[in-house]
Design a protein around this motif. Structure first.
Motif, short mmCIF file in Angstrom:
data_model
loop_
_atom_site.label_atom_id
_atom_site.label_comp_id
_atom_site.label_asym_id
_atom_site.label_seq_id
_atom_site.Cartn_x
_atom_site.Cartn_y
_atom_site.Cartn_z
N THR A 43 29.00 35.38 56.47
CA THR A 43 29.87 35.06 57.47
C THR A 43 31.36 35.28 57.30
O THR A 43 32.03 35.97 58.27
CB THR A 43 29.99 33.54 57.70
N ALA A 44 31.60 35.21 56.01
CA ALA A 44 33.08 35.64 55.61
C ALA A 44 33.30 36.99 55.91
O ALA A 44 34.57 37.36 56.34
CB ALA A 44 33.37 35.41 54.11
N GLN A 45 32.32 37.84 55.62
CA GLN A 45 32.71 39.21 55.62
C GLN A 45 32.70 39.72 57.14
O GLN A 45 33.40 40.47 57.40
CB GLN A 45 31.83 40.04 54.80
N LEU A 46 31.80 38.99 57.87
CA LEU A 46 31.73 39.28 59.26
C LEU A 46 32.96 38.96 60.08
O LEU A 46 33.43 39.47 60.73
CB LEU A 46 30.55 38.59 60.08
N ALA A 47 33.63 37.61 59.77
CA ALA A 47 34.65 37.12 59.95
C ALA A 47 36.08 38.09 59.98
O ALA A 47 36.89 38.46 60.55
CB ALA A 47 35.29 35.73 59.55
N ALA A 48 36.07 38.89 58.62
CA ALA A 48 37.09 39.33 58.06
C ALA A 48 36.77 40.90 59.01
O ALA A 48 37.92 41.48 59.18
CB ALA A 48 36.92 39.87 56.59
N MET A 49 35.72 41.42 59.20
CA MET A 49 35.51 42.62 60.07
C MET A 49 35.88 42.39 61.43
O MET A 49 36.83 43.29 61.81
CB MET A 49 33.95 43.04 59.93
N LEU A 79 43.33 46.57 54.44
CA LEU A 79 43.20 45.33 54.95
C LEU A 79 41.88 44.77 54.74
O LEU A 79 41.50 43.54 54.14
CB LEU A 79 43.49 45.08 56.35
N TYR A 80 40.87 45.31 55.05
CA TYR A 80 39.19 45.03 55.24
C TYR A 80 38.90 44.75 53.77
O TYR A 80 38.20 43.64 53.17
CB TYR A 80 38.41 45.67 56.00
N TYR A 81 39.10 45.65 52.75
CA TYR A 81 38.73 45.58 51.29
C TYR A 81 39.48 44.55 50.74
O TYR A 81 38.49 43.70 50.23
CB TYR A 81 39.10 47.02 50.61
N HIS A 82 40.72 44.34 50.68
CA HIS A 82 41.35 43.07 50.18
C HIS A 82 40.97 41.88 50.83
O HIS A 82 40.68 40.91 49.92
CB HIS A 82 42.95 43.58 50.17
N MET A 83 40.83 41.63 52.04
CA MET A 83 40.36 40.38 52.60
C MET A 83 38.96 40.10 52.33
O MET A 83 38.64 39.05 51.88
CB MET A 83 40.53 40.30 54.17
N THR A 84 38.02 40.91 52.59
CA THR A 84 36.63 40.78 52.16
C THR A 84 36.33 40.55 50.89
O THR A 84 35.67 39.78 50.25
CB THR A 84 35.92 41.84 52.82
N GLY A 85 36.95 41.27 50.01
CA GLY A 85 36.94 41.60 48.44
C GLY A 85 37.29 39.89 47.92
O GLY A 85 36.68 39.36 47.08
N TYR A 86 38.33 39.45 48.48
CA TYR A 86 38.99 38.04 48.22
C TYR A 86 37.97 36.79 48.68
O TYR A 86 37.49 36.32 47.67
CB TYR A 86 40.31 37.77 48.61
N LEU A 87 37.25 37.20 49.77
CA LEU A 87 36.60 35.80 50.44
C LEU A 87 34.98 36.18 49.69
O LEU A 87 34.30 35.12 49.63
CB LEU A 87 36.36 36.04 51.84
N THR A 88 34.60 37.14 49.06
CA THR A 88 33.28 37.26 48.69
C THR A 88 33.29 37.51 47.20
O THR A 88 32.17 37.22 46.59
CB THR A 88 32.70 38.34 49.39
N GLY A 89 34.34 37.94 46.64
CA GLY A 89 34.36 38.17 45.22
C GLY A 89 33.72 39.56 44.87
O GLY A 89 33.68 39.67 43.56
N LEU A 90 33.48 40.51 45.82
CA LEU A 90 33.11 41.66 45.45
C LEU A 90 34.51 42.63 45.30
O LEU A 90 35.17 42.63 46.15
CB LEU A 90 32.28 42.32 46.52
#
Length: 300
Positions: A43-49, A79-90
């Protein structure tokens, strides 16, 4: 006085209400980024996308006005890499960054394992680069709007004549506008649970030879131990990415045999690198060598 008291109380509650809307998601994401399960991270990565796609629409409309068109896709990717990376830990560790030259046009080709490739693609995405995507994405809300405005190249895989035409137009744009293109030569998601690659389609290689630009292979290590949608697995972790030296195309002619040879050459280099940088895992099986050297006759 009672009315004033109620007004003050109401104002205080309103402020608290809005503060909670701002603070709560931040605190929740900080707690769950390394503890949340599959559904939270998905859900977090879809929201970030979705957020990044909206930003992409804004960037596509405004950056050209100030002469920064080459930063549209790059800024969305970062933006997507840093946001999704933060939210998912990847996160991703990149080797071979010196082979990324935004001042020189190129065809960037990468292996394709799952929809999470977008995250790892974003970590290494060069400036002044467009993407090649299947035509169906053009009609997705937000994402399709952004991709259309950012001049993505949509290929209709079901219509060979149309795909060839689009590829030729892209080659002309690469040559004339000094831009680069990123695509996945496997054409679709490949092996997530095997250290192998699907046969490469030839569209990327025709494009590179016609535009007389190098091919830059980018290999994303197998990350099945971190993400597997079928097994409902989505764990935090780090994935290796290796950018290989450019493969020059100046001396290659446009014959089908030459393109086939080029595609096989690049695929073999990428497959070797995939095995080198991926974490050893007994569950990741390699297909027989006889299947590893075949290429598709499709041109897109």
């Amino acid at each position: 006085m009672p009315e004033q008291g109620r007004l003050t109380k109401s104002t205080g509650l309103t402020r608290f209400h809005w503060a909670a809307w701002v603070v709560f998601p931040v605190v929740l994401s900080a707690l769950l980024r390394k503890r949340g399960g599959f559904y939270y991270r998905q859900t977090a990565q879809l929201a970030a996308m979705a957020i990044c796609a909206l930003y992409g629409v804004f960037a596509s409309l405004t950056l050209p006005i100030i002469g920064k068109t080459h930063l549209i896709n790059w800024s969305v990717a970062r933006l997507y890499y840093h946001m999704t990376g933060y939210l998912t830990g990847l996160t991703a560790t990149i080797e071979g960054k010196e082979h990324l030259n935004p001042k020189r046009s190129a065809i960037y080709v990468a292996n394709h394992q799952s929809n999470m490739d977008v995250l790892f693609m974003a970590s290494v995405f060069p400036k002044a680069t467009s993407v090649v995507a299947k035509k169906a994405l053009k009609y997705y809300p937000f994402l399709g709007w952004f991709m259309t405005l950012s001049k993505a190249i949509f290929l209709d895989r079901k219509n060979r004549e149309s795909a060839v035409k689009e590829a030729k137009q892209a080659a002309q744009d690469i040559h004339n506008k000094k831009t680069s293109v990123w695509l996945f030569p496997e054409g679709t998601r490949g092996f997530a649970d095997k250290l192998d690659l699907l046969p490469f389609k030839k569209g990327a290689f025709y494009m590179a030879v016609q535009a007389r630009v190098p091919i830059v292979p980018i290999v994303i290590a197998n990350y099945n131990h971190l993400y597997d949608s079928k097994a409902k697995r989505f764990n935090p972790g780090n994935v290796k990415i290796k950018v290989l030296p450019p493969v020059e195309t100046n001396e290659i002619d446009e014959s089908s045999e030459s393109i086939d040879k080029l595609a096989i050459q690049v695929r073999e280099k990428m497959l070797m690198t995939l095995k080198e940088i991926s974490i050893p895992n007994p569950q990741l099986l390699t297909t027989p060598p006889s299947l590893s050297t075949t290429t598709s006759s499709s041109s897109s």
